[in-house]
Design a protein around this motif. Structure first.
Motif, PDB file in Angstrom:
ATOM      1  N   LEU A  63       0.829  -1.210   0.000  1.00  0.00           N
ATOM      2  CA  LEU A  63       0.000   0.000   0.000  1.00  0.00           C
ATOM      3  C   LEU A  63       0.858   1.253   0.000  1.00  0.00           C
ATOM      4  O   LEU A  63       0.441   2.302  -0.497  1.00  0.00           O
ATOM      5  CB  LEU A  63      -0.920   0.007   1.220  1.00  0.00           C
ATOM      6  CG  LEU A  63      -1.877  -1.172   1.353  1.00  0.00           C
ATOM      7  CD1 LEU A  63      -2.661  -1.080   2.647  1.00  0.00           C
ATOM      8  CD2 LEU A  63      -2.809  -1.236   0.154  1.00  0.00           C
ATOM      9  N   ALA A  64       2.046   1.171   0.575  1.00  0.00           N
ATOM     10  CA  ALA A  64       2.946   2.322   0.650  1.00  0.00           C
ATOM     11  C   ALA A  64       3.753   2.495  -0.633  1.00  0.00           C
ATOM     12  O   ALA A  64       4.083   3.615  -1.015  1.00  0.00           O
ATOM     13  CB  ALA A  64       3.883   2.171   1.847  1.00  0.00           C
ATOM     14  N   ALA A  65       4.071   1.394  -1.304  1.00  0.00           N
ATOM     15  CA  ALA A  65       4.964   1.437  -2.467  1.00  0.00           C
ATOM     16  C   ALA A  65       4.539   2.422  -3.556  1.00  0.00           C
ATOM     17  O   ALA A  65       5.383   3.170  -4.053  1.00  0.00           O
ATOM     18  CB  ALA A  65       5.138   0.032  -3.036  1.00  0.00           C
ATOM     19  N   PRO A  66       3.262   2.474  -3.939  1.00  0.00           N
ATOM     20  CA  PRO A  66       2.890   3.416  -5.006  1.00  0.00           C
ATOM     21  C   PRO A  66       3.087   4.883  -4.622  1.00  0.00           C
ATOM     22  O   PRO A  66       3.123   5.753  -5.483  1.00  0.00           O
ATOM     23  CB  PRO A  66       1.411   3.129  -5.253  1.00  0.00           C
ATOM     24  CG  PRO A  66       1.145   1.803  -4.667  1.00  0.00           C
ATOM     25  CD  PRO A  66       2.136   1.635  -3.555  1.00  0.00           C
ATOM     26  N   HIS A  67       3.217   5.153  -3.344  1.00  0.00           N
ATOM     27  CA  HIS A  67       3.313   6.532  -2.858  1.00  0.00           C
ATOM     28  C   HIS A  67       4.701   6.842  -2.295  1.00  0.00           C
ATOM     29  O   HIS A  67       4.889   7.868  -1.646  1.00  0.00           O
ATOM     30  CB  HIS A  67       2.239   6.777  -1.804  1.00  0.00           C
ATOM     31  CG  HIS A  67       0.887   6.342  -2.264  1.00  0.00           C
ATOM     32  ND1 HIS A  67       0.207   6.973  -3.281  1.00  0.00           N
ATOM     33  CD2 HIS A  67       0.114   5.298  -1.897  1.00  0.00           C
ATOM     34  CE1 HIS A  67      -0.939   6.355  -3.500  1.00  0.00           C
ATOM     35  NE2 HIS A  67      -1.013   5.331  -2.671  1.00  0.00           N
ATOM     36  N   ALA A  68       5.666   5.959  -2.552  1.00  0.00           N
ATOM     37  CA  ALA A  68       7.010   6.152  -2.009  1.00  0.00           C
ATOM     38  C   ALA A  68       7.621   7.460  -2.497  1.00  0.00           C
ATOM     39  O   ALA A  68       8.292   8.159  -1.729  1.00  0.00           O
ATOM     40  CB  ALA A  68       7.908   4.970  -2.362  1.00  0.00           C
ATOM     41  N   GLY A  69       7.387   7.820  -3.736  1.00  0.00           N
ATOM     42  CA  GLY A  69       7.922   9.080  -4.257  1.00  0.00           C
ATOM     43  C   GLY A  69       7.395  10.276  -3.501  1.00  0.00           C
ATOM     44  O   GLY A  69       8.162  11.168  -3.109  1.00  0.00           O
ATOM     45  N   ALA A  70       6.101  10.313  -3.276  1.00  0.00           N
ATOM     46  CA  ALA A  70       5.500  11.424  -2.526  1.00  0.00           C
ATOM     47  C   ALA A  70       6.011  11.455  -1.090  1.00  0.00           C
ATOM     48  O   ALA A  70       6.254  12.523  -0.530  1.00  0.00           O
ATOM     49  CB  ALA A  70       3.979  11.309  -2.546  1.00  0.00           C
ATOM     50  N   MET A  71       6.191  10.267  -0.515  1.00  0.00           N
ATOM     51  CA  MET A  71       6.699  10.211   0.859  1.00  0.00           C
ATOM     52  C   MET A  71       8.121  10.773   0.909  1.00  0.00           C
ATOM     53  O   MET A  71       8.446  11.566   1.798  1.00  0.00           O
ATOM     54  CB  MET A  71       6.660   8.773   1.387  1.00  0.00           C
ATOM     55  CG  MET A  71       5.245   8.257   1.557  1.00  0.00           C
ATOM     56  SD  MET A  71       5.007   6.595   2.272  1.00  0.00           S
ATOM     57  CE  MET A  71       6.389   5.655   1.812  1.00  0.00           C
ATOM     58  N   LEU A  72       8.961  10.393  -0.041  1.00  0.00           N
ATOM     59  CA  LEU A  72      10.342  10.871  -0.045  1.00  0.00           C
ATOM     60  C   LEU A  72      10.424  12.368  -0.335  1.00  0.00           C
ATOM     61  O   LEU A  72      11.248  13.073   0.241  1.00  0.00           O
ATOM     62  CB  LEU A  72      11.167  10.076  -1.046  1.00  0.00           C
ATOM     63  CG  LEU A  72      11.403   8.613  -0.670  1.00  0.00           C
ATOM     64  CD1 LEU A  72      12.039   7.853  -1.826  1.00  0.00           C
ATOM     65  CD2 LEU A  72      12.256   8.507   0.585  1.00  0.00           C
ATOM     66  N   GLU A  73       9.554  12.854  -1.211  1.00  0.00           N
ATOM     67  CA  GLU A  73       9.542  14.289  -1.518  1.00  0.00           C
ATOM     68  C   GLU A  73       9.152  15.136  -0.318  1.00  0.00           C
ATOM     69  O   GLU A  73       9.546  16.298  -0.225  1.00  0.00           O
ATOM     70  CB  GLU A  73       8.593  14.573  -2.680  1.00  0.00           C
ATOM     71  CG  GLU A  73       9.127  14.119  -4.015  1.00  0.00           C
ATOM     72  CD  GLU A  73       8.127  14.319  -5.139  1.00  0.00           C
ATOM     73  OE1 GLU A  73       7.045  14.883  -4.904  1.00  0.00           O
ATOM     74  OE2 GLU A  73       8.444  13.897  -6.259  1.00  0.00           O
ATOM     75  N   SER A  74       8.412  14.577   0.606  1.00  0.00           N
ATOM     76  CA  SER A  74       7.957  15.342   1.776  1.00  0.00           C
ATOM     77  C   SER A  74       9.023  15.474   2.855  1.00  0.00           C
ATOM     78  O   SER A  74       8.828  16.192   3.834  1.00  0.00           O
ATOM     79  CB  SER A  74       6.709  14.678   2.374  1.00  0.00           C
ATOM     80  OG  SER A  74       7.053  13.452   2.995  1.00  0.00           O
ATOM     81  N   LEU A  75      10.159  14.802   2.700  1.00  0.00           N
ATOM     82  CA  LEU A  75      11.156  14.726   3.769  1.00  0.00           C
ATOM     83  C   LEU A  75      12.033  15.954   3.945  1.00  0.00           C
ATOM     84  O   LEU A  75      12.487  16.233   5.055  1.00  0.00           O
ATOM     85  CB  LEU A  75      12.072  13.515   3.546  1.00  0.00           C
ATOM     86  CG  LEU A  75      11.440  12.159   3.736  1.00  0.00           C
ATOM     87  CD1 LEU A  75      12.456  11.079   3.418  1.00  0.00           C
ATOM     88  CD2 LEU A  75      10.929  12.006   5.144  1.00  0.00           C
TER      89      LEU A  75
END
Length: 112
Positions: A63-75
């Motif tokens: 469930l997290a994998a498709p949104h990994a890019g957005a998660m990393l961009e928020s860091l």
């Protein structure tokens, strides 16, 4: 948020996979610059820890994998010296867990 991040550490997919928008995007939205939650002291810490737990939990990784890019961009706002140490640690944990998730995803794709 603290109870949610604990639930994401041990949660099964049941319930989390039916949310719209997805949980990863909901938590990432809390980290957006200018959001009310990002201005609070504890909200970014708990959101980062929740995302890190999603990326680490084998049941929630798909469930997290498709949104990994957005998660990393928020860091980026949370990795610098102006963030409290606990927040920097949570952001670093998310960076590590998301990187591991992407590595495993790439390895699985190569095996197919």
């Amino acid at each position: 948020l603290d109870l949610l991040r604990l639930a994401l550490l041990r949660a099964a997919r049941s319930g989390v996979d039916t949310l719209e928008p997805p949980m990863a995007l909901r938590l990432t939205a809390l980290l957006a610059p200018g959001s009310a939650a990002a201005a609070e002291k504890a909200a970014p810490l708990m959101a980062l820890r929740g995302l890190a737990n999603m990326a680490a939990n084998p049941a929630l990784r798909p469930l997290a994998a498709p949104h990994a890019g957005a998660m990393l961009e928020s860091l980026s706002p949370f990795l610098g010296g102006e963030s409290p140490p606990a927040t920097r640690l949570a952001a670093s944990s998310l960076l590590l867990n998301a990187s591991s998730l992407l590595k495993d995803k790439a390895a699985a794709a190569a095996d197919e």
